[in-house]
Scaffold this motif. Structure first.
Motif, PDB file in Angstrom:
ATOM      1  N   HIS A   6      21.661  75.410 173.085  1.00  0.00           N
ATOM      2  CA  HIS A   6      20.350  76.012 173.348  1.00  0.00           C
ATOM      3  C   HIS A   6      19.293  74.911 173.439  1.00  0.00           C
ATOM      4  CE1 HIS A   6      17.659  79.740 172.384  1.00  0.00           C
ATOM      5  NE2 HIS A   6      17.039  78.892 173.177  1.00  0.00           N
ATOM      6  N   GLY A   7      18.733  74.717 174.625  1.00  0.00           N
ATOM      7  CA  GLY A   7      17.711  73.702 174.828  1.00  0.00           C
ATOM      8  C   GLY A   7      16.310  74.261 174.700  1.00  0.00           C
ATOM      9  N   PHE A   8      15.333  73.393 174.839  1.00  0.00           N
ATOM     10  CA  PHE A   8      13.941  73.812 174.669  1.00  0.00           C
ATOM     11  C   PHE A   8      13.021  72.827 175.362  1.00  0.00           C
ATOM     12  CE2 PHE A   8      14.935  70.929 171.241  1.00  0.00           C
ATOM     13  CZ  PHE A   8      13.803  70.139 171.121  1.00  0.00           C
ATOM     14  N   GLY A   9      11.755  73.201 175.431  1.00  0.00           N
ATOM     15  CA  GLY A   9      10.791  72.288 176.021  1.00  0.00           C
ATOM     16  C   GLY A   9       9.400  72.870 176.069  1.00  0.00           C
ATOM     17  N   SER A  10       8.510  72.099 176.641  1.00  0.00           N
ATOM     18  CA  SER A  10       7.126  72.512 176.854  1.00  0.00           C
ATOM     19  C   SER A  10       6.955  72.832 178.332  1.00  0.00           C
ATOM     20  CB  SER A  10       6.173  71.389 176.430  1.00  0.00           C
ATOM     21  OG  SER A  10       6.417  70.223 177.191  1.00  0.00           O
ATOM     22  N   GLY A  11       5.724  73.000 178.768  1.00  0.00           N
ATOM     23  CA  GLY A  11       5.490  73.330 180.165  1.00  0.00           C
ATOM     24  C   GLY A  11       5.786  72.211 181.128  1.00  0.00           C
ATOM     25  N   ALA A  12       5.913  70.972 180.630  1.00  0.00           N
ATOM     26  CA  ALA A  12       6.106  69.834 181.521  1.00  0.00           C
ATOM     27  C   ALA A  12       7.439  69.121 181.339  1.00  0.00           C
ATOM     28  CB  ALA A  12       4.976  68.816 181.313  1.00  0.00           C
ATOM     29  N   ARG A  13       8.132  69.400 180.219  1.00  0.00           N
ATOM     30  CA  ARG A  13       9.344  68.646 179.916  1.00  0.00           C
ATOM     31  C   ARG A  13      10.320  69.551 179.178  1.00  0.00           C
ATOM     32  NH1 ARG A  13       6.829  64.592 178.463  1.00  0.00           N
ATOM     33  NH2 ARG A  13       6.498  65.254 176.319  1.00  0.00           N
ATOM     34  N   VAL A  14      11.614  69.385 179.465  1.00  0.00           N
ATOM     35  CA  VAL A  14      12.649  70.221 178.862  1.00  0.00           C
ATOM     36  C   VAL A  14      13.768  69.337 178.328  1.00  0.00           C
ATOM     37  CG1 VAL A  14      14.513  71.850 179.408  1.00  0.00           C
ATOM     38  CG2 VAL A  14      12.197  72.321 180.179  1.00  0.00           C
ATOM     39  N   ARG A  15      14.288  69.701 177.184  1.00  0.00           N
ATOM     40  CA  ARG A  15      15.414  68.986 176.585  1.00  0.00           C
ATOM     41  C   ARG A  15      16.670  69.828 176.764  1.00  0.00           C
ATOM     42  NH1 ARG A  15      15.711  67.124 170.228  1.00  0.00           N
ATOM     43  NH2 ARG A  15      17.731  66.043 170.299  1.00  0.00           N
ATOM     44  N   VAL A  16      17.650  69.275 177.487  1.00  0.00           N
ATOM     45  CA  VAL A  16      18.911  69.959 177.765  1.00  0.00           C
ATOM     46  C   VAL A  16      19.990  69.367 176.876  1.00  0.00           C
ATOM     47  CG1 VAL A  16      20.680  70.399 179.516  1.00  0.00           C
ATOM     48  CG2 VAL A  16      18.254  70.504 180.123  1.00  0.00           C
ATOM     49  N   LEU A  17      20.795  70.251 176.252  1.00  0.00           N
ATOM     50  CA  LEU A  17      21.811  69.827 175.293  1.00  0.00           C
ATOM     51  C   LEU A  17      23.160  70.447 175.650  1.00  0.00           C
ATOM     52  CD1 LEU A  17      19.558  70.531 172.212  1.00  0.00           C
ATOM     53  CD2 LEU A  17      20.296  68.243 172.888  1.00  0.00           C
ATOM     54  N   ALA A  18      24.221  69.648 175.591  1.00  0.00           N
ATOM     55  CA  ALA A  18      25.565  70.142 175.888  1.00  0.00           C
ATOM     56  C   ALA A  18      26.581  69.120 175.394  1.00  0.00           C
ATOM     57  CB  ALA A  18      25.738  70.389 177.387  1.00  0.00           C
ATOM     58  N   LYS A  19      27.866  69.504 175.489  1.00  0.00           N
ATOM     59  CA  LYS A  19      28.949  68.606 175.097  1.00  0.00           C
ATOM     60  C   LYS A  19      30.038  68.658 176.160  1.00  0.00           C
ATOM     61  CE  LYS A  19      31.483  67.320 170.908  1.00  0.00           C
ATOM     62  NZ  LYS A  19      31.728  67.716 169.500  1.00  0.00           N
ATOM     63  N   VAL A  20      30.565  67.487 176.532  1.00  0.00           N
ATOM     64  CA  VAL A  20      31.618  67.410 177.532  1.00  0.00           C
ATOM     65  C   VAL A  20      32.963  67.269 176.819  1.00  0.00           C
ATOM     66  CG1 VAL A  20      32.401  66.291 179.644  1.00  0.00           C
ATOM     67  CG2 VAL A  20      29.979  66.193 179.013  1.00  0.00           C
ATOM     68  N   LEU A  21      33.905  68.160 177.166  1.00  0.00           N
ATOM     69  CA  LEU A  21      35.196  68.217 176.506  1.00  0.00           C
ATOM     70  C   LEU A  21      36.322  68.256 177.532  1.00  0.00           C
ATOM     71  CD1 LEU A  21      34.233  71.130 174.096  1.00  0.00           C
ATOM     72  CD2 LEU A  21      34.443  68.738 173.406  1.00  0.00           C
TER      73      LEU A  21
ATOM     74  N   VAL B  58      10.216  68.567 184.196  1.00  0.00           N
ATOM     75  CA  VAL B  58      10.234  69.746 185.061  1.00  0.00           C
ATOM     76  C   VAL B  58       9.220  70.748 184.521  1.00  0.00           C
ATOM     77  CG1 VAL B  58      12.179  70.691 183.737  1.00  0.00           C
ATOM     78  CG2 VAL B  58      11.673  71.589 186.022  1.00  0.00           C
ATOM     79  N   ALA B  59       8.462  71.362 185.421  1.00  0.00           N
ATOM     80  CA  ALA B  59       7.433  72.335 185.034  1.00  0.00           C
ATOM     81  C   ALA B  59       8.016  73.740 185.125  1.00  0.00           C
ATOM     82  CB  ALA B  59       6.206  72.197 185.938  1.00  0.00           C
ATOM     83  N   LEU B  60       8.044  74.429 183.989  1.00  0.00           N
ATOM     84  CA  LEU B  60       8.552  75.797 183.930  1.00  0.00           C
ATOM     85  C   LEU B  60       7.572  76.673 183.165  1.00  0.00           C
ATOM     86  CD1 LEU B  60      12.293  75.111 183.001  1.00  0.00           C
ATOM     87  CD2 LEU B  60      11.431  75.809 185.235  1.00  0.00           C
ATOM     88  N   PRO B  61       7.455  77.939 183.516  1.00  0.00           N
ATOM     89  CA  PRO B  61       6.584  78.838 182.752  1.00  0.00           C
ATOM     90  C   PRO B  61       7.173  79.126 181.375  1.00  0.00           C
ATOM     91  CG  PRO B  61       7.817  80.071 184.395  1.00  0.00           C
ATOM     92  CD  PRO B  61       8.105  78.628 184.660  1.00  0.00           C
TER      93      PRO B  61
END
Length: 368
Positions: free
Chosen positions: A57-72, A136-139
């Motif tokens: 589960h990632g998160f962010g503000s209106g201008a920036r987003v943090r993406v989280l995952a794991k490669v297996l 990235v800008a997201l609402p």
């Protein structure tokens, strides 16, 4: 032939490590882990195992987003979305936690991310973890990022974009704060990996109601769950929170493997870093910090309050019972006494969520 190739790969990994300067050399345990990952990864690829992504589960503000995952790595024929299931349908993911610990990570893999109408290329670290900040800008609200390593293995990751107008956020510890396992802390890894029945994990009385009341008091309040637990137990914890009525939100976990500086990662350091990142990402946010007095939460929150006095709304500490204290650190007394902690703007303590809610009502922070 396969063994020869694996040994060649292992020697190559060792040579790559040896070529670094002495000051840049990772800890010996990390070097051994790198060799193990190279050998096992080469073997699995020869057996035609594929790459799969476990989204977080990632998160962010209106201008920036943090993406989280794991490669297996996954055996041939494993569905691409074997980890990408709704929270309410995580039966296999949640109750068979040992599979999450037995899986083999794929370090340094390139991952594509589609978010909104923009595509990004990111890279996993040596533990297979993708932790990328994307401009990235997201609402505000809920979004989904699409991640893949190759066409056909796409998965989606939840993204929570916090409204700019949100003034208060909640950061909560997990073990002994929102759930009680009644086991010594050194056994929690085994517990989370191998205990089958979800009902064995007990909710701390009144804590879901406390968080729901805080969410009603602050309708735009984001909730972050900060734990020293490994990313491997993400589905177990996510299911527990959902089933017991806690507000949804990102989990900020860690990787338990060796690092460039030591055999294990430091739990307190992980929490310090995560809080500092939240403070930087949301500079106008005031935080409600919730933890327990069985480990280091009081001193971690006190230090954060000292460095960011304008960004702390209150500190809420759940007081463990004597048996819980004994299991947490071997003593019947709190690990850190109140008299030795710097005062936060508002610091309240109680044995459970009901008591903390009563204290908030008494101080006028929540209307009774």
């Amino acid at each position: 032939m396969g063994l020869s190739s694996s040994l060649t790969s292992a020697r190559g990994a060792l040579r790559a490590v040896a070529s670094r300067s002495h000051t840049d050399r990772p800890h010996w345990a990390a070097r051994i882990e790198d060799v193990k990952n190279a050998v096992v990864g080469t073997t699995l690829r020869r057996l035609h195992w594929d790459l799969r992504l476990q989204p977080f589960h990632g998160f962010g503000s209106g201008a920036r987003v943090r993406v989280l995952a794991k490669v297996l790595y996954a055996s041939p024929g494993t569905p691409a979305d074997f980890h990408d299931q709704p929270v309410h349908d995580m039966r296999t993911m949640a109750v068979r936690g040992w599979r999450n610990f037995a899986s083999q990570v794929a370090p340094h893999r390139t991952v594509q991310v589609l978010l909104g109408d923009q595509q990004f290329t990111v890279r996993a670290d040596r533990a297979g973890i993708v932790d990328a900040e994307l401009e990235v800008a997201l609402p505000p609200g809920h979004h989904e990022a699409v991640l893949w390593t190759a066409p056909g293995n796409e998965v989606t990751a939840d993204i929570t974009v916090v409204p700019d107008a949100a003034e208060v956020g909640l950061v909560s510890d997990i073990d002994d704060t929102v759930m009680v396992t009644w086991l010594p802390r050194p056994l929690l890894a085994f517990w989370n990996a191998f205990v089958i029945h979800q009902s064995s994990r007990q909710v701390v009385p009144g804590m879901p109601m406390l968080y729901q009341r805080l969410a009603r008091e602050h309708p735009m309040m984001p909730v972050f769950y900060l734990s020293t637990g490994a990313w491997n137990v993400f589905p177990v914890l996510k299911r527990f929170l959902y089933r017991n009525g806690y507000p949804d939100g990102p989990l900020l976990l860690t990787d338990w493997g060796p690092t460039n500086t030591g055999f294990f990662r430091s739990g307190p350091d992980h929490k310090h870093r995560a809080l500092a990142q939240l403070a930087a990402e949301f500079p106008t946010m005031r935080w409600i910090l919730v933890g327990d007095d069985g480990q280091h939460d009081p001193s971690i929150y006190a230090e954060f309050s000292a460095h960011h006095p304008d960004q702390v709304d209150s500190v809420l500490i759940r007081q463990l019972t004597e048996p819980e204290q004994l299991l947490a650190h071997g003593s019947r007394r709190p690990r850190e006494h109140s008299a030795h902690r710097p005062a936060a703007p508002l610091s309240l303590e109680a044995p459970d969520g009901h008591g903390l809610l009563a204290e908030l009502e008494r101080t006028g922070r929540i209307s009774s």
